[in-house]
Scaffold this active site. Structure first.
Site: not given
Length: 494
Positions: A51, A81, A277
């Site tokens: 791939y 891209h 507190r």
């Protein structure tokens, strides 16, 4: 000089990205990269189906690519891209992504060549910063593609005038030759959790600084409001098995050490409001979340998140999905929620400081009516907190299928990391506002009773940069000054 090998921590990343620390590649790093590269070239020579090396990308993974087109394939993926839009990443954000690209590829399991990585090292060390738009990523690819384009002489760098300039022009001016990409190298540069992890690390670093400051700022609020230290007793803390709560309470006790005000309050005050507190309980829970995020991100910093992965020892290339950004997305979504919790308690303490409690005048001005004092600062806190709450929708639960259904699930970790930067900055502003109110409250109280020595240390660290105010002033610059003070890690340690 930081030698990149396998191990890198959050602070080292910030040193490189934000402070310009120089980097170099270790001998082990170089050996791994060369072994991985040789394995990729062998795959191409044997025409094995792999791939993104001998096939197309995404849903086009069934399209075979002849060896003669292998280099063109890698240039094409960068150009196609580089689709991010909008305002660009800052210089430090871009530098952080480049460091992650080096880390991702430096395991050797990426298969990229050493020449390409040495070019990135040169960019970092010479202050060359690619111009990369920040919007429009679902986890990786697009931001990285804008950065990687500059390696082949395309795309843009930040210019000396603060504007983007052509990469080819800047490379030529510096005598740098563009690299020629070979098989898999374009894919390796853009595949991985590099941008989500880089942005998440910068944001988390700042959140952790805010957390340390918040313990001290909240404690000073308690002291000037006449609170008691009963709730921070070590025995009480240890009834719950949360070390982060114990550590927060330890810081509270350390800040209050030597305070005559607290000594007096023990005789008159039984119990304070929750925002005073409950500091160790809430701050401790925030610390637990942020420290978990640090563990996750530092693991990711030292991982190979490329796809496919090269195993040169076994002459094997395996396709999978290590670029998935779920680890980063989930931990940064949680970190953002924790940051908002820290901010919401700070805003409540600020409200008490401004509401005429603890013997303080309303809005911390002796001329209330003629002067509004710090009234407007709480508006700012409320507005910031409102924004932070709206930004806390977890990005990691979203998914929009992409790539023709091949990527039918998307992690969205980039969005989680990107918005965490904004939340970290807003948290710093919220805490800086509380700190400004604390300093003003102490100015108005004067020496009614000696305060904790920690307050003196804080004033010395500020070196007179924040005065006491007798009337209305332009307060916003002091909030920014104190926010920068917090994010620079200048709050005195305890």
């Amino acid at each position: 000089m930081i030698y990149l090998d396998r191990e890198l921590d959050l602070d080292q990343l910030v040193d490189i990205a934000r402070r310009g620390q120089a980097v170099a590649l270790s001998d082990q790093y170089r050996a791994r990269v060369q072994a991985g590269r040789a394995a990729v070239l062998k795959v191409v020579k044997q025409r094995r189906p792999v791939y993104g090396v001998t096939t197309g990308f995404g849903v086009l993974c069934d399209r075979a690519i002849p060896p003669a087109d292998a280099a063109q394939l890698q240039q094409n993926i960068l150009r196609s891209h580089a689709t991010a839009v909008g305002a660009p990443l800052t210089a430090e954000q871009t530098r952080a992504v480049m460091v992650l690209m080096l880390q991702n590829c430096g395991t050797g399991h990426s298969g990229i060549g050493l020449e390409v990585l040495e070019q990135l090292v040169r960019y970092l060390n010479e202050g060359l910063v690619p111009w990369a738009p920040a919007q429009g990523s679902v986890g990786y690819l697009s931001v990285e593609a804008h950065i990687a384009l500059t390696l082949i002489g395309e795309g843009q760098f930040w210019g000396a005038d603060g504007r983007p300039t052509a990469a080819a022009t800047q490379l030529q001016a510096r005598g740098i030759e563009p690299v020629v990409l070979g098989p898999k190298e374009g894919l390796s540069l853009i595949s991985g959790t590099t941008s989500p992890c880089a942005l998440g690390c910068l944001a988390l670093h700042d959140m952790l600084l805010c957390l340390q400051a918040a313990d001290c700022i909240g404690t000073l609020s308690l002291e000037v409001l006449g609170g008691t230290d009963r709730a921070f007793d070590r025995r009480l803390m240890e009834l719950r098995r949360h070390p982060t709560q114990w550590e927060s309470a330890r810081r509270v006790r350390a800040v209050l050490q030597g305070s005559a005000r607290v000594e007096a309050a023990r005789r008159t005050t039984l119990q304070d409001a929750m925002s005073l507190r409950c500091i160790p309980q809430l701050h401790g829970a925030v610390a637990e979340t942020l420290l978990h995020a640090r563990t996750v991100l530092e693991r990711e910093l030292c991982s190979c998140c490329d796809n496919p992965a090269v195993f040169w020892e076994e002459d094997t290339v395996i396709s999978g999905c290590n670029p998935d950004s779920s680890f980063v997305g989930l931990c940064m979504d949680s970190a953002c929620t924790a940051a908002v919790m820290l901010a919401k308690m700070s805003e409540r303490r600020t409200d008490r400081l401004l509401s005429g409690k603890g013997g303080l005048p309303p809005f911390l001005t002796a001329a209330a009516g003629l002067c509004s004092g710090f009234m407007g600062l709480q508006y700012t806190q409320a507005g910031l907190l409102g924004d932070m709450r709206q930004q806390c929708h977890p990005a990691s639960v979203d998914s929009v299928p992409t790539c023709g259904g091949q990527e039918d699930y998307v992690a969205m970790g980039y969005n989680s990391a990107k918005r965490s930067l904004d939340i970290a900055q807003k948290l710093a502003w919220v805490l800086a506002t509380e700190l400004l109110c604390v300093l003003q409250a102490n100015y108005l109280k004067g020496d009614d009773l000696p305060s904790a020595p920690y307050l003196t240390k804080l004033r010395e660290a500020l070196n007179g940069a924040v005065p006491g105010f007798d009337g209305d002033e332009l307060f916003a610059p002091y909030v920014q000054l104190l926010a920068d003070f917090i994010l620079a890690g200048k709050m005195p340690a305890v």
